[in-house]
Design a protein around this motif. Structure first.
Motif, PDB file in Angstrom:
ATOM      1  N   SER A   1       0.840  -1.199   0.000  1.00 17.13           N
ATOM      2  CA  SER A   1       0.000   0.000   0.000  1.00 17.13           C
ATOM      3  C   SER A   1       0.875   1.249   0.000  1.00 17.13           C
ATOM      4  CB  SER A   1      -0.967  -0.007   1.189  1.00 17.13           C
ATOM      5  OG  SER A   1      -0.262  -0.122   2.382  1.00 17.13           O
TER       6      SER A   1
ATOM      7  N   ILE B   1      -4.580  -4.262  -0.402  1.00 18.55           N
ATOM      8  CA  ILE B   1      -5.623  -5.275  -0.243  1.00 18.55           C
ATOM      9  C   ILE B   1      -6.038  -5.750  -1.626  1.00 18.55           C
ATOM     10  CG2 ILE B   1      -8.068  -5.517   0.380  1.00 18.55           C
ATOM     11  CD1 ILE B   1      -6.640  -5.530   2.851  1.00 18.55           C
TER      12      ILE B   1
ATOM     13  N   LEU C   1      -7.529  -7.138   9.842  1.00 21.38           N
ATOM     14  CA  LEU C   1      -8.070  -7.170   8.489  1.00 21.38           C
ATOM     15  C   LEU C   1      -9.523  -6.725   8.476  1.00 21.38           C
ATOM     16  CD1 LEU C   1      -6.504 -10.478   7.117  1.00 21.38           C
ATOM     17  CD2 LEU C   1      -6.079  -8.171   6.287  1.00 21.38           C
TER      18      LEU C   1
ATOM     19  N   GLN D   1      -9.669  -3.017   9.114  1.00 17.84           N
ATOM     20  CA  GLN D   1      -8.795  -2.288   8.202  1.00 17.84           C
ATOM     21  C   GLN D   1      -7.716  -1.541   8.964  1.00 17.84           C
ATOM     22  OE1 GLN D   1     -10.978  -0.168   5.217  1.00 17.84           O
ATOM     23  NE2 GLN D   1     -11.504  -2.150   4.370  1.00 17.84           N
TER      24      GLN D   1
ATOM     25  N   THR E   1      -3.997  -1.756   9.492  1.00 17.82           N
ATOM     26  CA  THR E   1      -2.810  -2.443   8.987  1.00 17.82           C
ATOM     27  C   THR E   1      -1.794  -2.703  10.091  1.00 17.82           C
ATOM     28  OG1 THR E   1      -3.166  -1.230   6.948  1.00 17.82           O
ATOM     29  CG2 THR E   1      -1.126  -2.426   7.133  1.00 17.82           C
TER      30      THR E   1
END
Lengths: 401, 248
Positions: free
Chosen positions: A251, A268, B212, B215, B217
């Protein structure tokens, strides 16, 4: 084949009727009994779980008495035939496995008969136990068949066309997993396609990267040590952890270089899944490549040099063809492993059969879990068999050319 | 017996490379250190968990080791039983089942166990047992089969019983191969236990799955890093044990 000493009871009263039975070691009969035991137990266990809808609690249904009798008879007959009538074993084993599949369809069909549209008939412990036992019996029957020779080994495979035929005529239509499949028909093929896509692309990338690396490493001991060490380290990292670890760098990369985002690189989704899967598949491709290329006998290469071949010719015409079968077995290991990693890839939004498994786990719908897990397991097994076949074929073609 | 009980070991290989990963793991487990280090990934916030990281690591390790003990208790007798003379068919069956276990995806087995065993530790433990058994049984069989036949004949000639031959000759000689299987199985199960978090088994997969779904990370990286370090540590340490055994 007959050199094995005749064991105990069979050897003592050797009569003409028993002479064929005497050819089998007692442990082969033990395998058949090991398969018969779960089948006998399965006759009394619940066979079908009937629920008013796919999430509600339900009631367990057993086999009707007549079927229990037939089941006991089939299980006992197979095991006893190992002792008294080995010729019948492959056929009886195929029958036992087909019987389990037939009951799976017919019992779930009988269960949902007259129920509301949302009623679901899941298979229960009895079916799984029967199929497990029958599969072991079939395996034992395959060994029996190989010793008997002739058409016998093929008889142990008769269950396969029988089950395929049952599937084709819609015999399993009432089974809850098939009901779930009917609801999600389009989605199923979409996710199956995505699963295959992930595997094929990762395998292709790993081969494209791994092949030159393996050739380079096979000529240089120090390089091979480093390359194999790094790939081995990557393999040690759990697949889920590797998927997770790649989110951050990818990312960041996508944020830093907007052009990459345009082609689909992000933290993702498909990109990190493919990166992780490619890294994962590298080790088997590399390791088998190095082993295969190094395994070509030096004498053969010397002979090629003596024939006046250049270095390039020797590599393409001698070393590579001889190494290919072993190399291919590394690619097979990678492919089978990738089926598993691809099922986890859904967690980072890459799709695949894991979609059904994880949505089933989240909603507590066992049928949905099975809809993902059964095809994933079958895919791995089929891929393994196909690539093994290719290996044997290539080995025969190239090894003896 | 000289090949078994000799005290003259060759000089040891350096053990330090194998200790890098455990050391890194311990550093990462210093409370608060890792959380702060990854805060830039979680929009500047320090990610926090309900359970401290060392507890998650310990329960992960505990699950893997518990499974490994059971695997050894089942796998070694099984490998011994099917390699006795006159059991070729049973051995082939064991090898076929082990091969099948290697082929079927981990997640599929874990998920298939859920309808029968419910969520939580139980299906994960079943998956750990099944997957752990595969390398131990197949390496156990391979190791026992590789024992030199003349050596066994010599032992028989010395008047050893079957049990003595098994304990004093076959098991010690096949130990390096068996240990390699134990190493593979343990390292593999660190990964299986990570996936077990999706079924509700507490461990290092928990932050990954939570991160996950939220969201976050930073949370994902914490779990992934620790799981990776745990796997690499166990691989290094068990490799060390195997090397010791091989040098005897």
């Amino acid at each position: 084949m007959n050199s094995r000493p005749l064991a105990g009871a069979v050897g003592e009263h050797l009569s003409p009727a028993l002479s064929s039975a005497a050819r089998f070691s007692p442990d082969l009969q033990l395998v058949l009994w090991l398969g018969a035991a779960p089948m006998l137990a399965a006759c009394w266990l619940p066979w079908v779980l009937l629920r008013p809808n796919r999430l509600a609690a339900g009631e367990f249904l057993r086999l009707p008495p007549l079927d229990i009798g037939l089941g006991l008879l089939a299980a006992l007959a197979t095991a006893l035939a190992g002792r008294f009538l080995p010729r019948a074993v492959p056929l009886l084993a195929s029958f036992a496995l087909s019987l389990g599949a037939w009951w799976l369809g017919s019992r779930s069909g009988a269960a949902v008969q007259g129920q509301a549209e949302f009623a679901r008939a899941s298979v229960s412990s009895g079916v799984w136990l029967w199929l497990l036992g029958a599969a072991m019996t079939v395996y034992g029957a395959g060994l029996v068949g190989r010793r008997l020779g002739g058409a016998q080994p093929y008889l142990a495979w008769l269950w396969l066309p029988a089950v395929v035929l049952m599937a084709l005529i819609g015999h399993f239509a009432s089974w809850s997993v098939v009901a779930e499949y009917r609801v999600q028909h389009d989605r199923f093929f979409q996710e199956l396609g995505r699963h295959l896509y992930l595997i094929l692309v990762a395998l292709g990338l790993a081969t494209l990267i791994g092949a030159p690396l393996a050739v380079w490493a096979s000529r240089n001991a120090r390089v091979s040590g480093v390359v194999l060490g790094v790939a081995g380290g990557v393999q040690t990292v759990p697949s889920l952890a590797l998927l997770g670890l790649l989110i951050a760098p990818l990312s960041a990369l996508a944020n830093a270089v907007p052009a990459l985002r345009a082609v689909g690189v992000s933290g993702i989704g498909v990109a990190p899944a493919l990166t992780a899967m490619t890294l994962y598949a590298l080790l088997p491709v590399l390791r088998n490549g190095v082993v295969a290329l190094r395994g070509v006998l030096p004498g053969v290469l010397d002979a090629a040099r003596g024939m006046g071949m250049t270095d390039n010719q020797r590599f393409w015409r001698v070393q590579l063809p001889l190494a290919l079968p072993v190399w291919l077995s590394g690619i097979r290991q990678a492919a089978v492993m990738l089926v598993g990693v691809a099922s986890v890839a859904q967690l980072i939004g890459a799709g695949g059969l894991g979609y059904f498994i994880f949505s089933g786990l989240q909603s507590g719908a066992a049928d949905l879990i099975l809809l993902g897990a059964l095809p994933a397991a079958l895919l791995a097994i089929v891929l393994d068999i196909l690539l093994r076949g290719l290996e044997t074929l290539l080995g025969r073609r190239l090894g003896r050319a | 017996m000289t090949l078994l009980a000799s005290d003259t070991r060759r000089p040891r290989r350096s053990i330090w490379p194998a200790l890098i990963w455990p050391a890194l793991l311990l550093i990462c487990l210093i409370p608060g250190l890792l959380n702060r280090a990854v805060s830039s990934l979680s929009a500047g916030q320090v990610p926090t968990l309900d359970t401290p990281l060392w507890k998650l690591t310990l329960s992960h390790l505990g699950l893997v080791l518990l499974a490994e003990v059971v695997v050894l208790l089942i796998g070694v007798p099984l490998a011994v039983a099917v390699t006795r003379p006159g059991r070729e068919s049973l051995m082939r069956l064991a090898e076929a089942v082990a091969g099948l276990g290697q082929t079927v995806p981990t997640l599929a087995i874990l998920a298939l166990a859920v309808p029968a065993l419910g969520f939580g530790v139980r299906p994960t433990l079943l998956g750990l047992l099944l997957y752990g058994l595969v390398p131990v049984v197949s390496n156990g069989i391979a190791g026992l089969l590789a024992v030199d036949k003349p050596t066994l004949d010599a032992a028989r000639g010395m008047g050893m019983t079957d049990g003595q031959r098994l304990r004093r000759i076959e098991l010690p000689l096949s130990l390096p191969v068996l240990l390699a299987g134990v190493r593979t199985s343990t390292v593999y199960n660190v990964g299986t236990a990570t996936i077990g978090a999706a079924l509700g088994a507490s461990g290092l997969g928990t932050p990954i799955i939570e991160g996950l779904s939220q969201q976050n990370t930073g949370l994902v990286v914490i779990g992934a890093l620790l799981a990776a370090l745990l796997a690499l540590s166990l691989d290094g340490l068990l490799g060390l044990a195997a090397a010791e055994e091989g040098q005897r």
